[in-house]
Design an enzyme around this catalytic site. Sequence first.
Site, PDB file in Angstrom:
ATOM      1  CE  LYS A 147     -10.587  -3.316   4.287  1.00 37.25           C
ATOM      2  NZ  LYS A 147     -10.035  -4.194   4.774  1.00 37.25           N
ATOM      3  CD  GLU A 192      -2.942  -1.026   2.120  1.00 42.21           C
ATOM      4  OE1 GLU A 192      -3.023  -0.082   2.930  1.00 42.21           O
ATOM      5  OE2 GLU A 192      -3.940  -2.046   2.216  1.00 42.21           O
TER       6      GLU A 192
HETATM    7  P1  PGA Z   1      -6.777  -6.060   2.655  1.00 39.00           P
HETATM    8  O1  PGA Z   1      -6.099  -4.857   3.796  1.00 39.00           O
HETATM    9  O2  PGA Z   1      -7.369  -5.028   1.585  1.00 39.00           O
HETATM   10  O3  PGA Z   1      -5.446  -6.488   2.288  1.00 39.00           O
HETATM   11  O4  PGA Z   1      -7.665  -6.597   3.317  1.00 39.00           O
HETATM   12  C1  PGA Z   1      -6.796  -3.816   4.426  1.00 39.00           C
HETATM   13  C2  PGA Z   1      -6.968  -3.771   5.692  1.00 39.00           C
HETATM   14  O5  PGA Z   1      -6.875  -4.803   6.320  1.00 39.00           O
HETATM   15  O6  PGA Z   1      -7.595  -3.056   6.186  1.00 39.00           O
HETATM   16 ZN    ZN Z   2      -7.991  -4.072   8.341  1.00 39.05          ZN
END
Ligand code: PGA
Ligand code: ZN
Length: 433
Positions: free
Chosen positions: A338, A206
């Site tokens: 998300k 990231e």
């Molecule tokens: P991921 O990580 O998109 O790999 O699930 C992001 C998070 O855990 O917030």
């Molecule tokens: Zn997370």
Amino acid sequence: MNPLAIRSTHARRVWDSRGRPTVEAEVGLAGGALGRAIVPAGASKGSREALELRDGGARFGGLDVLQAVAHVNGEIAQAVQGRAADDQAGLDDALIALDGTPGKTRLGANATLAVSLAAAHAVAAARGLPLYASIGGPGAALLPMPQVQVFGGGAHAGRRVDIQDFMVVCPGAGSFAQAMEWTAEVYRCAGELMRARGAPGGVADEGGWWPDFSTNEEALEALVAAIERAGFVPGNEVAIALDVAASEFGRGGRYRLGLEARELDADGLIELLLRWIERYPIASIEDPLAEDDLAAFARFTQAVGQRVQVVGDDLLVSSAPLLREAAALGAANTVLLKPNQRGTLSETLQAWQAARALGYAGIVSARSGETEDTSIVHLAIAWGTGQLKVGSFARSERMAKWNEALRIEERLGPRARFAGSAVFGRNPPRPLA
Ligand code: PGA
Ligand code: ZN
């Protein structure tokens, strides 16, 4: 003819920030407007997320998405043809019913979300509005507090450190733009510190600096040092946010810190985190315990929930029903949102509405596998969550989102409000000691 009726739906395979296949969809409306969206992908996923449909087999390590693309171009396109795209709830209900499974396991959440989100973009285009205003109406003007990763870890950095995200927030900043300026200095200073330590350089998935620490706590020390080197007061001006992502190293109440070659039980991990909260200016902790450790998650929240934001990601997977279950036990006080954990915009919004009703805060979040798509910035502003997490301060799939928020703040002008330190409650985060 309704100019907002869906005339065409088309998907294609594109590529994400890890070079893996993902789904892009375009929705065309009868009046000529076109909307487009790309779905992201996680690496440290909660087990109760909706299914990201992958083809399996040998190609691209089994990660191809041609089935999901075919579902959009076949069944889904047919089913949504003629629907009013501005009835987002109706469209999403149709997608849910068409899939017919609780976890989108038939069509894939990557297929359904691409269409759900592309339709919202098409409506915004038809109205001549940016997405945040189309969804949120004229009152949508709250710019989120950014949670920005400085060091990557966990599944995003070869597990070179157990904790997944070492992030900063800027409770002292007066605007989103100022939070970006402060974060830029902290990020830069953290890189200088790492180079001075002889670290190899480079960044994690990231965009956070590649971790080079001998204990997890060393990363916290480095983060405080970077905040100070950048000229800020740790806690009052710039504070720390962590994503422990404990489901990645804990199961059945046992937690294995690989970097430190030791194993803790839930209370041991809680004790460790409480010590960190006392020593470091931590404002927010995500997934401090594993998703299968709800009782311990609740104990941790009871212990620190009044002064620290306790965020459920893998625990809650943007699910309104799971949020209600967790709330009944007092686990977490904030939900990470998300959209691809559920597969439609409406279900993600329902989780936020449930959160609000229960007094939980919300953070709209990207995934570790991202693209140039900036929809989540608009969702954070449209829904007024007040917080946004999109990864670090490098790599353009991240910067595209921060930059989009800057544009929106400027465009809103005097109408823009910045969430500021209010998102962390009354007490500014600072070490207790
Ligand atoms: P991921 O990580 O998109 O790999 O699930 C992001 C998070 O855990 O917030
Ligand atoms: Zn997370």
